[in-house]
Design a protein around this motif. Sequence first.
Motif, PDB file in Angstrom:
ATOM      1  N   LEU A 306      18.042 -20.717 -57.105  1.00 56.31           N
ATOM      2  CA  LEU A 306      17.945 -21.819 -56.148  1.00 56.31           C
ATOM      3  C   LEU A 306      16.518 -22.029 -55.636  1.00 56.31           C
ATOM      4  O   LEU A 306      16.164 -23.128 -55.209  1.00 56.31           O
ATOM      5  CB  LEU A 306      18.902 -21.572 -54.978  1.00 56.31           C
ATOM      6  N   LEU A 307      15.691 -20.987 -55.693  1.00 61.97           N
ATOM      7  CA  LEU A 307      14.290 -21.115 -55.290  1.00 61.97           C
ATOM      8  C   LEU A 307      13.399 -21.612 -56.420  1.00 61.97           C
ATOM      9  O   LEU A 307      12.264 -22.030 -56.185  1.00 61.97           O
ATOM     10  CB  LEU A 307      13.746 -19.763 -54.797  1.00 61.97           C
ATOM     11  N   CYS A 308      13.917 -21.554 -57.634  1.00 61.55           N
ATOM     12  CA  CYS A 308      13.114 -21.861 -58.818  1.00 61.55           C
ATOM     13  C   CYS A 308      12.605 -23.302 -58.792  1.00 61.55           C
ATOM     14  O   CYS A 308      13.338 -24.232 -58.478  1.00 61.55           O
ATOM     15  CB  CYS A 308      13.975 -21.629 -60.064  1.00 61.55           C
ATOM     16  N   GLU A 309      11.334 -23.486 -59.135  1.00 60.51           N
ATOM     17  CA  GLU A 309      10.742 -24.838 -59.144  1.00 60.51           C
ATOM     18  C   GLU A 309      10.455 -25.332 -60.552  1.00 60.51           C
ATOM     19  O   GLU A 309      10.148 -26.502 -60.749  1.00 60.51           O
ATOM     20  CB  GLU A 309       9.458 -24.836 -58.301  1.00 60.51           C
ATOM     21  N   ASN A 310      10.563 -24.438 -61.533  1.00 59.06           N
ATOM     22  CA  ASN A 310      10.310 -24.805 -62.928  1.00 59.06           C
ATOM     23  C   ASN A 310      11.645 -25.083 -63.621  1.00 59.06           C
ATOM     24  O   ASN A 310      12.525 -24.221 -63.651  1.00 59.06           O
ATOM     25  CB  ASN A 310       9.560 -23.656 -63.619  1.00 59.06           C
ATOM     26  N   GLU A 311      11.810 -26.281 -64.186  1.00 60.14           N
ATOM     27  CA  GLU A 311      13.112 -26.669 -64.743  1.00 60.14           C
ATOM     28  C   GLU A 311      13.514 -25.815 -65.945  1.00 60.14           C
ATOM     29  O   GLU A 311      14.690 -25.479 -66.103  1.00 60.14           O
ATOM     30  CB  GLU A 311      13.109 -28.154 -65.114  1.00 60.14           C
ATOM     31  N   GLU A 312      12.551 -25.448 -66.782  1.00 59.39           N
ATOM     32  CA  GLU A 312      12.878 -24.626 -67.956  1.00 59.39           C
ATOM     33  C   GLU A 312      13.353 -23.238 -67.515  1.00 59.39           C
ATOM     34  O   GLU A 312      14.352 -22.720 -68.007  1.00 59.39           O
ATOM     35  CB  GLU A 312      11.647 -24.498 -68.852  1.00 59.39           C
ATOM     36  N   GLU A 313      12.639 -22.658 -66.554  1.00 61.48           N
ATOM     37  CA  GLU A 313      13.017 -21.348 -66.035  1.00 61.48           C
ATOM     38  C   GLU A 313      14.370 -21.426 -65.322  1.00 61.48           C
ATOM     39  O   GLU A 313      15.221 -20.542 -65.463  1.00 61.48           O
ATOM     40  CB  GLU A 313      11.939 -20.855 -65.065  1.00 61.48           C
ATOM     41  N   ALA A 314      14.587 -22.526 -64.579  1.00 59.03           N
ATOM     42  CA  ALA A 314      15.857 -22.717 -63.882  1.00 59.03           C
ATOM     43  C   ALA A 314      17.006 -22.783 -64.886  1.00 59.03           C
ATOM     44  O   ALA A 314      18.095 -22.252 -64.640  1.00 59.03           O
ATOM     45  CB  ALA A 314      15.813 -23.993 -63.040  1.00 59.03           C
ATOM     46  N   GLY A 315      16.774 -23.433 -66.017  1.00 57.54           N
ATOM     47  CA  GLY A 315      17.798 -23.523 -67.053  1.00 57.54           C
ATOM     48  C   GLY A 315      18.182 -22.154 -67.588  1.00 57.54           C
ATOM     49  O   GLY A 315      19.371 -21.883 -67.840  1.00 57.54           O
ATOM     50  N   GLU A 316      17.186 -21.262 -67.731  1.00 54.79           N
ATOM     51  CA  GLU A 316      17.462 -19.902 -68.213  1.00 54.79           C
ATOM     52  C   GLU A 316      18.286 -19.120 -67.180  1.00 54.79           C
ATOM     53  O   GLU A 316      19.248 -18.421 -67.524  1.00 54.79           O
ATOM     54  CB  GLU A 316      16.144 -19.177 -68.501  1.00 54.79           C
ATOM     55  N   PHE A 317      17.881 -19.231 -65.904  1.00 51.03           N
ATOM     56  CA  PHE A 317      18.639 -18.558 -64.832  1.00 51.03           C
ATOM     57  C   PHE A 317      20.071 -19.076 -64.778  1.00 51.03           C
ATOM     58  O   PHE A 317      21.024 -18.310 -64.612  1.00 51.03           O
ATOM     59  CB  PHE A 317      17.966 -18.789 -63.478  1.00 51.03           C
ATOM     60  N   ALA A 318      20.222 -20.410 -64.898  1.00 49.44           N
ATOM     61  CA  ALA A 318      21.557 -21.022 -64.804  1.00 49.44           C
ATOM     62  C   ALA A 318      22.448 -20.558 -65.953  1.00 49.44           C
ATOM     63  O   ALA A 318      23.653 -20.344 -65.768  1.00 49.44           O
ATOM     64  CB  ALA A 318      21.434 -22.546 -64.807  1.00 49.44           C
ATOM     65  N   THR A 319      21.860 -20.394 -67.134  1.00 45.65           N
ATOM     66  CA  THR A 319      22.626 -19.914 -68.292  1.00 45.65           C
ATOM     67  C   THR A 319      23.172 -18.515 -68.026  1.00 45.65           C
ATOM     68  O   THR A 319      24.337 -18.216 -68.327  1.00 45.65           O
ATOM     69  CB  THR A 319      21.732 -19.892 -69.557  1.00 45.65           C
ATOM     70  N   GLN A 320      22.333 -17.656 -67.430  1.00 45.27           N
ATOM     71  CA  GLN A 320      22.767 -16.296 -67.126  1.00 45.27           C
ATOM     72  C   GLN A 320      23.871 -16.292 -66.070  1.00 45.27           C
ATOM     73  O   GLN A 320      24.876 -15.586 -66.191  1.00 45.27           O
ATOM     74  CB  GLN A 320      21.567 -15.475 -66.628  1.00 45.27           C
ATOM     75  N   ILE A 321      23.712 -17.124 -65.041  1.00 48.21           N
ATOM     76  CA  ILE A 321      24.722 -17.193 -63.983  1.00 48.21           C
ATOM     77  C   ILE A 321      26.023 -17.775 -64.521  1.00 48.21           C
ATOM     78  O   ILE A 321      27.120 -17.360 -64.134  1.00 48.21           O
ATOM     79  CB  ILE A 321      24.173 -18.008 -62.785  1.00 48.21           C
TER      80      ILE A 321
END
Length: 578
Positions: A306-321
């Motif tokens: 939720l703190l992530c500002e980079n969309e590519e990195e956010a996509g990786e975190f979201a995949t794991q969650i």
Amino acid sequence: MIEKRWIPVAEPTSEQRATAVDLAAQLNVSPFLATLLVQRGVGDFEAARSFFRPDLSSLHDPFLMRDMDKAVERLTSAMAAGEKILVYGDYDVDGTTSVTMFYGFLRTLYDQLDYYIPDRYTEGYGISTQGIDWAKENGFTLIVALDCGIKSVDKVAYANTLGVDFIICDHHRPGEVLPAAAAVLDPKRDDCAYPYKGLTGCGVGFKLLHAFCLQNGLDLEVLYPYLDLLVVSIASDIVPVTGENRVLAYYGLQRLNTSPRAGLKALIQIAGLRNVLDITNVVFGLGPRINAAGRIKHAREAVRLLLCENEEEAGEFATQINKHNADRRKFDTSITDEALSMIQQDAWISGAKSTVLYKEDWHKGVIGIVASRCIEHFHRPTIILTKSNGKAAGSARSVPGFDVYEAIEECSELLEQFGGHTFAAGMTLPIENIEAFRQRFDKIVSSRILPEQLTPMIGVDMEIELEEISWKFYRVLKQMSPFGPGNMTPVFVSRQVHIAKKPTIMKEKHIKFEVYQGQSPAFTVIAFGMAHIYPDLMNGQPFDICYHLDENTFREKTTLQFMLKDIKFGEPTWKQSN
């Protein structure tokens, strides 16, 4: 399938009927829509304008909340002195959105800052000694606790001996004694005159930031980008979508649908939510995924996303969650099956007015969900317990109208700790006390619960003829959103309708059919999990339907459809008095 009761809202008084007639003329809407508005406390043109067009300027003065002046003073002085501040939050959706909002906002102004989420399994709910020790060891002198802490009297006292101050932002019911913190913000305090009591933990944190901005001359516009997090907390914590919450949810949904932060945007995409998001989408699409991080792994992962500002990195975190959520579903399904089997095989439990189940290897992260699933099958207050750190840890869920927190409180001498709300609570107790607790809890439930509370109910707003339903009707109805507790999606009953053509069974579980009434057009009805009604639909007899309105877009064509909540065949069993 459990028989459901259809419960109409209170019959309007002659004064309310007159008000509805006037309002219908003023707003140029049907009497049915005007009556819906009057039922929801909207009685004149100005009230209707505020209802249809919520305004952030109507938010309450945050300094009306008890201790708000102390909280702002302590936070401001800590920042002025360069103290290290720790933002501490619970591991559920409300807690993680609270931490993300508070830490995310404060880090734009200040850098002596970090956040801490307790581990669900090693530390448990709320303020932990481990968390306080970590703060002390790392030089933090102020902890801002969000969505927890109101009953952490001993923990806050311990922190005080270490020279660590607390500001508590909570929304749970306080105990008889408040923690000796620098400030205790909780609108449910008996001595708090704050006008709105239904805020989430994230909402209380927002009010502290609101007050901080006012005190320090910051434009409130800097706070509004965090409303996407706040609406996720409002939706997921199942608090009333009324008053101040409704205003915050209205603008939060706007932001969620137009410019969500990278982490939420990634979650929306991975959840496959393509239409305009509403409270229901958030509850079922986003909430479980954010929760899954703390249930399966650690809730820090949710905050990182939720703190992530980079969309590519956010996509990786979201995949794991999302993977954690898939694992959570597997645990949820298998444990629910096991729990239902235990109820059915135990004569005492199956005949009780409550359910209390324990199994030491059940996954602690899903026991609250399992309690809710059991209520779907056995409609009664339910507590699911599992072994955690040598104790029995449990989650309670209730049925409408029954205060499970009060019932648990009366068993307090058997418990080590407990906390929660009217309809949901958590607790810890010695394993050897489980049977005594089960007996005591059921005795209390049996003495208080009303027979009708043991049967699922559907609240019905009004009976309506199908010919009254049109696109104009639906467009006005949509403007009554956001819907949620206290302002639920309007539910209608239409009686003696007929099948228009042969139904279609979808995926062996769901059914789609069309209905008409008199000279009305035919409307499509979608009934999830109700394929079993096919034979009754085909017998040619009229039937009563209970439903809410929705729209469906397929191949660029949008149509109105009914989402079926229940159906009754044979003689009409429900009738709203005239």
